[in-house]
Design a protein around this motif. Structure first.
Motif, PDB file in Angstrom:
ATOM      1  N   PHE A 283       0.833  -1.203   0.000  1.00  0.00           N
ATOM      2  CA  PHE A 283       0.000   0.000   0.000  1.00  0.00           C
ATOM      3  C   PHE A 283       0.869   1.255   0.000  1.00  0.00           C
ATOM      4  O   PHE A 283       0.528   2.265  -0.635  1.00  0.00           O
ATOM      5  CB  PHE A 283      -0.919  -0.002   1.225  1.00  0.00           C
ATOM      6  CG  PHE A 283      -2.074  -0.933   1.101  1.00  0.00           C
ATOM      7  CD1 PHE A 283      -3.144  -0.645   0.270  1.00  0.00           C
ATOM      8  CD2 PHE A 283      -2.108  -2.124   1.819  1.00  0.00           C
ATOM      9  CE1 PHE A 283      -4.221  -1.501   0.159  1.00  0.00           C
ATOM     10  CE2 PHE A 283      -3.176  -2.994   1.715  1.00  0.00           C
ATOM     11  CZ  PHE A 283      -4.242  -2.686   0.879  1.00  0.00           C
ATOM     12  N   GLY A 284       2.000   1.198   0.720  1.00  0.00           N
ATOM     13  CA  GLY A 284       2.905   2.339   0.717  1.00  0.00           C
ATOM     14  C   GLY A 284       3.480   2.616  -0.660  1.00  0.00           C
ATOM     15  O   GLY A 284       3.577   3.777  -1.095  1.00  0.00           O
ATOM     16  N   LEU A 285       3.851   1.548  -1.377  1.00  0.00           N
ATOM     17  CA  LEU A 285       4.366   1.719  -2.728  1.00  0.00           C
ATOM     18  C   LEU A 285       3.310   2.269  -3.677  1.00  0.00           C
ATOM     19  O   LEU A 285       3.611   3.090  -4.554  1.00  0.00           O
ATOM     20  CB  LEU A 285       4.898   0.375  -3.247  1.00  0.00           C
ATOM     21  CG  LEU A 285       6.156  -0.175  -2.558  1.00  0.00           C
ATOM     22  CD1 LEU A 285       6.490  -1.563  -3.091  1.00  0.00           C
ATOM     23  CD2 LEU A 285       7.331   0.777  -2.761  1.00  0.00           C
ATOM     24  N   ILE A 286       2.069   1.835  -3.488  1.00  0.00           N
ATOM     25  CA  ILE A 286       0.981   2.373  -4.313  1.00  0.00           C
ATOM     26  C   ILE A 286       0.805   3.860  -4.056  1.00  0.00           C
ATOM     27  O   ILE A 286       0.631   4.667  -4.980  1.00  0.00           O
ATOM     28  CB  ILE A 286      -0.331   1.608  -4.040  1.00  0.00           C
ATOM     29  CG1 ILE A 286      -0.214   0.161  -4.547  1.00  0.00           C
ATOM     30  CG2 ILE A 286      -1.510   2.305  -4.720  1.00  0.00           C
ATOM     31  CD1 ILE A 286      -1.420  -0.688  -4.218  1.00  0.00           C
ATOM     32  N   GLY A 287       0.852   4.259  -2.773  1.00  0.00           N
ATOM     33  CA  GLY A 287       0.722   5.671  -2.450  1.00  0.00           C
ATOM     34  C   GLY A 287       1.855   6.507  -3.013  1.00  0.00           C
ATOM     35  O   GLY A 287       1.626   7.595  -3.580  1.00  0.00           O
ATOM     36  N   VAL A 288       3.090   6.007  -2.878  1.00  0.00           N
ATOM     37  CA  VAL A 288       4.234   6.731  -3.438  1.00  0.00           C
ATOM     38  C   VAL A 288       4.121   6.844  -4.951  1.00  0.00           C
ATOM     39  O   VAL A 288       4.409   7.907  -5.543  1.00  0.00           O
ATOM     40  CB  VAL A 288       5.549   6.040  -3.032  1.00  0.00           C
ATOM     41  CG1 VAL A 288       6.733   6.661  -3.768  1.00  0.00           C
ATOM     42  CG2 VAL A 288       5.756   6.125  -1.528  1.00  0.00           C
ATOM     43  N   SER A 289       3.686   5.773  -5.602  1.00  0.00           N
ATOM     44  CA  SER A 289       3.537   5.804  -7.059  1.00  0.00           C
ATOM     45  C   SER A 289       2.475   6.818  -7.478  1.00  0.00           C
ATOM     46  O   SER A 289       2.658   7.543  -8.466  1.00  0.00           O
ATOM     47  CB  SER A 289       3.161   4.417  -7.573  1.00  0.00           C
ATOM     48  OG  SER A 289       4.160   3.458  -7.230  1.00  0.00           O
ATOM     49  N   ALA A 290       1.379   6.873  -6.716  1.00  0.00           N
ATOM     50  CA  ALA A 290       0.325   7.829  -7.049  1.00  0.00           C
ATOM     51  C   ALA A 290       0.817   9.265  -6.910  1.00  0.00           C
ATOM     52  O   ALA A 290       0.547  10.119  -7.771  1.00  0.00           O
ATOM     53  CB  ALA A 290      -0.895   7.597  -6.151  1.00  0.00           C
ATOM     54  N   VAL A 291       1.566   9.532  -5.830  1.00  0.00           N
ATOM     55  CA  VAL A 291       2.103  10.882  -5.638  1.00  0.00           C
ATOM     56  C   VAL A 291       3.069  11.248  -6.756  1.00  0.00           C
ATOM     57  O   VAL A 291       3.022  12.361  -7.319  1.00  0.00           O
ATOM     58  CB  VAL A 291       2.792  10.989  -4.259  1.00  0.00           C
ATOM     59  CG1 VAL A 291       3.511  12.325  -4.120  1.00  0.00           C
ATOM     60  CG2 VAL A 291       1.775  10.822  -3.144  1.00  0.00           C
ATOM     61  N   MET A 292       3.964  10.326  -7.108  1.00  0.00           N
ATOM     62  CA  MET A 292       4.914  10.597  -8.181  1.00  0.00           C
ATOM     63  C   MET A 292       4.209  10.782  -9.521  1.00  0.00           C
ATOM     64  O   MET A 292       4.615  11.623 -10.341  1.00  0.00           O
ATOM     65  CB  MET A 292       5.926   9.454  -8.271  1.00  0.00           C
ATOM     66  CG  MET A 292       6.827   9.316  -7.053  1.00  0.00           C
ATOM     67  SD  MET A 292       7.932   7.878  -7.135  1.00  0.00           S
ATOM     68  CE  MET A 292       8.947   8.325  -8.542  1.00  0.00           C
ATOM     69  N   LEU A 293       3.137  10.013  -9.752  1.00  0.00           N
ATOM     70  CA  LEU A 293       2.388  10.145 -10.993  1.00  0.00           C
ATOM     71  C   LEU A 293       1.723  11.516 -11.075  1.00  0.00           C
ATOM     72  O   LEU A 293       1.723  12.161 -12.131  1.00  0.00           O
ATOM     73  CB  LEU A 293       1.341   9.032 -11.095  1.00  0.00           C
ATOM     74  CG  LEU A 293       0.574   8.932 -12.409  1.00  0.00           C
ATOM     75  CD1 LEU A 293       1.516   8.560 -13.545  1.00  0.00           C
ATOM     76  CD2 LEU A 293      -0.534   7.897 -12.295  1.00  0.00           C
ATOM     77  N   ILE A 294       1.158  11.975  -9.958  1.00  0.00           N
ATOM     78  CA  ILE A 294       0.509  13.289  -9.942  1.00  0.00           C
ATOM     79  C   ILE A 294       1.532  14.398 -10.173  1.00  0.00           C
ATOM     80  O   ILE A 294       1.306  15.327 -10.962  1.00  0.00           O
ATOM     81  CB  ILE A 294      -0.231  13.495  -8.615  1.00  0.00           C
ATOM     82  CG1 ILE A 294      -1.406  12.512  -8.509  1.00  0.00           C
ATOM     83  CG2 ILE A 294      -0.737  14.925  -8.485  1.00  0.00           C
ATOM     84  CD1 ILE A 294      -2.097  12.524  -7.162  1.00  0.00           C
ATOM     85  N   ILE A 295       2.671  14.305  -9.488  1.00  0.00           N
ATOM     86  CA  ILE A 295       3.705  15.329  -9.652  1.00  0.00           C
ATOM     87  C   ILE A 295       4.209  15.354 -11.102  1.00  0.00           C
ATOM     88  O   ILE A 295       4.351  16.432 -11.712  1.00  0.00           O
ATOM     89  CB  ILE A 295       4.869  15.073  -8.678  1.00  0.00           C
ATOM     90  CG1 ILE A 295       4.405  15.256  -7.236  1.00  0.00           C
ATOM     91  CG2 ILE A 295       6.030  16.018  -8.976  1.00  0.00           C
ATOM     92  CD1 ILE A 295       5.454  14.912  -6.199  1.00  0.00           C
ATOM     93  N   GLY A 296       4.469  14.184 -11.662  1.00  0.00           N
ATOM     94  CA  GLY A 296       4.930  14.133 -13.045  1.00  0.00           C
ATOM     95  C   GLY A 296       3.899  14.663 -14.024  1.00  0.00           C
ATOM     96  O   GLY A 296       4.239  15.376 -14.974  1.00  0.00           O
ATOM     97  N   GLY A 297       2.614  14.339 -13.780  1.00  0.00           N
ATOM     98  CA  GLY A 297       1.571  14.839 -14.668  1.00  0.00           C
ATOM     99  C   GLY A 297       1.439  16.349 -14.626  1.00  0.00           C
ATOM    100  O   GLY A 297       1.300  17.012 -15.663  1.00  0.00           O
TER     101      GLY A 297
END
Length: 308
Positions: A283-297
Motif C-alpha cells: 500500500f505504501g508503494l501504491i501511495g508513493v507511485s500515485a504521488v509521483m504520478l501526480i507530480i509528473g503529470g
C-alpha cells in the motif's frame, strides 16, 4: 464469493442504468394530460426518493448552486442530485470491479478514485465547451457585425445569434437574451457570460459594446477590428497547439502506461499484483507511485501549456 460479487456488480449496473438515466418528464404531474401521466413503479419511486433526499442534503450544505453551475458550464443536462447518484453508483461498480480483479484493497482504491474521475470528467467537458465557444467567437462577431450593418438593433442582433449560432454559443447568447428580458443590464449579462466561459476575447467584446453604449460610434466597425485581433490570436493559438501536440501526446502515453501495465499483469499474473494490496509495504508503494504520478503529470502539463 465470486457469485455474490457478480450479482452485486450487475445490481449496481442496473442502478446506474435505470436509477440515474431514467427518462422523466420535467413537466409537473398536475400540468400533464391524463394520458401523459406516468405510472409510478417501485424503481421510479425509489430513485425519486433517493434524488429528493440527496437534493435536500445538497441544499442544506449549500452545494446545490456551485454544483449546478459546474454541470451547466460542462453542458450536462442533469441535476446535482442525479449527478451525485451517478458518482455513488460508479463508485460501487468500481469497488466491485476492483474486488473481482485483485481483492478488496484494489476495490477500495478504485472506489476512492471514482469521485476524482467524475470531477475530472466535468472539468474536461467544461474545457471542451469553453474551447468550442472560443473557436466560434470569430463567426459570432461576424454575425453580430452583419446584423448591425443590416440595420438591426444590438439586442436584435444578439437574439439572432442565439437562434442561428452553433452550440455552445447559441446557449450562452440565449441566456444573455433571457437575462436582459428579465431586467438585467446587457453589459452585466455579457460580463457574466465572459466570466462563465473564461474568455478574455469575449470580455473585450463586452467592453467594446459597453463603451459604444456610453459614447456612441460605429459599433460594427469596432467589432470588425476586434474580430481581426481575435483571428490573429486564434492563428497563434493553433500554431502553439500544433507545436506542443507531440509533448502532450507523450504525456498521455506516460500517464496511461502504469495503468496499462497493472491491467495486463492483473490478467496474466494476478498473484504478482495481489502482493501490493496484501501488505503495508505494498500500500505504501501504491501511495508513493500515485504521488509521483501526480507530480509528473502536473509538471508535464506546465511544460506543454502556454498562456499568452
Amino acid at each position: 464469493m465470486l457469485t455474490v460479487a457478480l450479482v452485486l456488480l450487475y445490481a449496481a449496473a442496473l442502478v446506474v442504468l435505470f436509477g440515474v438515466f431514467r427518462s422523466t418528464s420535467r413537466l409537473p404531474l398536475e400540468r400533464r394530460r391524463p394520458s401523459d401521466a406516468e405510472k409510478q413503479t417501485t424503481l421510479s419511486r425509489t430513485s425519486g426518493a433517493t434524488t429528493d433526499f440527496l437534493s435536500d442534503l445538497l441544499s442544506r450544505r449549500g452545494w446545490t448552486q456551485p454544483l449546478a453551475a459546474s454541470l451547466e458550464q460542462a453542458g450536462m443536462k442533469i441535476s446535482p442530485a442525479e449527478f451525485l447518484v451517478f458518482v455513488i453508483s460508479g463508485s460501487v461498480v468500481a469497488l466491485l470491479v476492483g474486488y473481482l480483479i485483485a481483492g478488496l484493497g484494489l476495490g477500495l482504491l478504485f472506489a476512492a478514485a471514482s469521485p476524482a474521475f467524475a470531477v475530472a470528467l466535468v472539468n474536461i467537458r467544461q474545457s471542451k465547451r469553453r474551447a468550442a465557444f472560443a473557436a466560434q467567437l470569430e463567426d459570432t462577431l461576424q454575425l453580430l457585425s452583419g446584423g448591425l450593418k443590416a440595420g438591426h438593433s444590438l439586442l436584435r442582433a444578439v437574439d439572432a445569434i442565439s437562434r442561428e449560432a452553433e452550440s455552445p454559443t447559441n446557449e450562452e447568447f440565449a441566456r444573455i437574451v433571457n437575462e436582459t428580458r428579465l431586467g438585467r443590464d446587457l453589459d452585466d449579462a455579457l460580463d457574466q457570460a465572459a466570466q462563465r466561459m473564461r474568455s478574455d476575447d469575449f470580455s473585450w467584446i463586452g467592453q467594446a459594446i459597453a463603451i459604444h453604449r456610453e459614447v456612441g460610434g460605429d459599433l460594427a466597425g469596432v467589432l470588425d477590428e476586434v474580430a481581426e485581433t481575435i483571428r490573429q490570436r486564434n492563428q497563434i493559438r493553433r500554431q502553439v497547439a500544433a507545436l506542443s501536440a507531440e509533448g502532450k501526446f507523450s504525456a498521455y502515453i506516460l500517464m496511461a502506461l502504469p495503468f496499462v501495465v497493472v491491467g495486463i499483469l492483473s490478467l496474466t499474473s494476478p498473484s504478482y499484483v495481489a502482493r501490493f494490496v496484501e501488505t503495508p509495504l505494498g500500500f505504501g508503494l501504491i501511495g508513493v507511485s500515485a504521488v509521483m504520478l501526480i507530480i509528473g503529470g502536473v509538471w508535464m502539463k506546465k511544460v506543454v501549456s502556454f498562456k499568452f
